[in-house]
Motif scaffolding. Structure first.
Motif, mmCIF file in Angstrom:
data_model
loop_
_atom_site.group_PDB
_atom_site.id
_atom_site.type_symbol
_atom_site.label_atom_id
_atom_site.label_comp_id
_atom_site.label_asym_id
_atom_site.label_seq_id
_atom_site.Cartn_x
_atom_site.Cartn_y
_atom_site.Cartn_z
ATOM 1 N N ALA A 58 35.759 -1.311 38.183
ATOM 2 C CA ALA A 58 37.028 -1.389 38.916
ATOM 3 C C ALA A 58 37.435 -2.840 39.121
ATOM 4 O O ALA A 58 36.614 -3.747 39.057
ATOM 5 C CB ALA A 58 36.899 -0.694 40.275
ATOM 6 N N ASP B 10 41.236 1.849 48.976
ATOM 7 C CA ASP B 10 42.447 2.536 48.538
ATOM 8 C C ASP B 10 42.742 2.194 47.081
ATOM 9 O O ASP B 10 42.822 1.012 46.725
ATOM 10 C CB ASP B 10 43.646 2.130 49.400
ATOM 11 C CG ASP B 10 43.516 2.589 50.841
ATOM 12 O OD1 ASP B 10 42.878 3.642 51.061
ATOM 13 O OD2 ASP B 10 44.041 1.907 51.729
ATOM 14 N N GLN B 11 42.922 3.221 46.251
ATOM 15 C CA GLN B 11 43.244 2.974 44.841
ATOM 16 C C GLN B 11 44.752 2.798 44.706
ATOM 17 O O GLN B 11 45.529 3.640 45.143
ATOM 18 C CB GLN B 11 42.764 4.113 43.947
ATOM 19 C CG GLN B 11 43.079 3.831 42.481
ATOM 20 C CD GLN B 11 42.411 4.803 41.538
ATOM 21 O OE1 GLN B 11 41.279 5.207 41.745
ATOM 22 N NE2 GLN B 11 43.113 5.156 40.479
ATOM 23 N N ILE C 122 41.437 -1.196 43.088
ATOM 24 C CA ILE C 122 41.066 -0.668 44.391
ATOM 25 C C ILE C 122 41.039 -1.811 45.404
ATOM 26 O O ILE C 122 40.508 -2.882 45.123
ATOM 27 C CB ILE C 122 39.681 0.019 44.314
ATOM 28 C CG1 ILE C 122 39.755 1.165 43.299
ATOM 29 C CG2 ILE C 122 39.224 0.514 45.679
ATOM 30 C CD1 ILE C 122 38.445 1.846 43.025
#
Length: 172
Positions: A153, A103-104, A98
């Motif tokens: 993440a 935004d991934q 990310i």
């Protein structure tokens, strides 16, 4: 350039006596995105994990990983500052990547490293999911200058953009 998953399953051979000491099961990576070693497949259910430090690997060929001698095989503590790409209490594969602005870019599927046995990971293969992978293919993210491996993440700078996966000769 090599994909990490192409190494999994290769025998690890010590060249002093020509003996197989194990099979490559996973890569150990530190929080600075450096390869620290190769985790070996355990032959017994209750055996403690073993690994070979990256600096003790002589070469990684198409058919085997070679090390100098059996003394290069060490015990691995799963609670150390390293983590596995595929296995362990904390694994990188499947983690979302990310950007700082939310935004991934995809999920980590594999990592790439240089042919000259450099420790530094040079890029990441990202998956957009099964259907996206079939329709569009996986994406390539060149290794950014900074990235944070978090609990849930991988966080990368805003300017990072996943690209179509290049062929190996385009990467370097």
């Amino acid at each position: 350039m090599r994909r990490a998953q192409d190494i999994m399953g290769l025998p690890v051979i010590e060249i002093e006596a020509g003996k197989q000491v194990g099979t490559a099961k996973d890569f150990l990576i530190d929080r600075d995105w450096n390869l620290q070693g190769v985790l070996l497949e355990s032959k017994h259910w209750f055996a403690s994990p073993r690994y070979v430090a990256w600096d003790d690997i002589v070469s990684i060929g198409a058919d085997a990983v070679t090390i100098g001698n059996e003394e290069a095989v060490r015990s691995w503590d799963d609670e150390s500052d390293t983590f596995g790409l595929l296995n362990g209490n904390f694994k990188l594969k499947g983690m979302p990547v990310i950007t700082v602005n939310g935004d991934q870019l995809g999920l980590v599927e594999d990592v790439y490293f240089g042919e000259k046995m450099d420790k530094k990971i040079v890029g990441y293969e990202l998956s957009g999911g099964f259907i996206s992978d079939i329709k569009e293919g996986r994406k390539w993210l060149p290794s950014p200058e900074s990235a944070t491996i978090g609990e849930d993440a991988v966080i990368v700078p805003v300017g990072c953009v996943a690209q179509d996966t290049p062929s190996f000769h385009e990467i370097g």
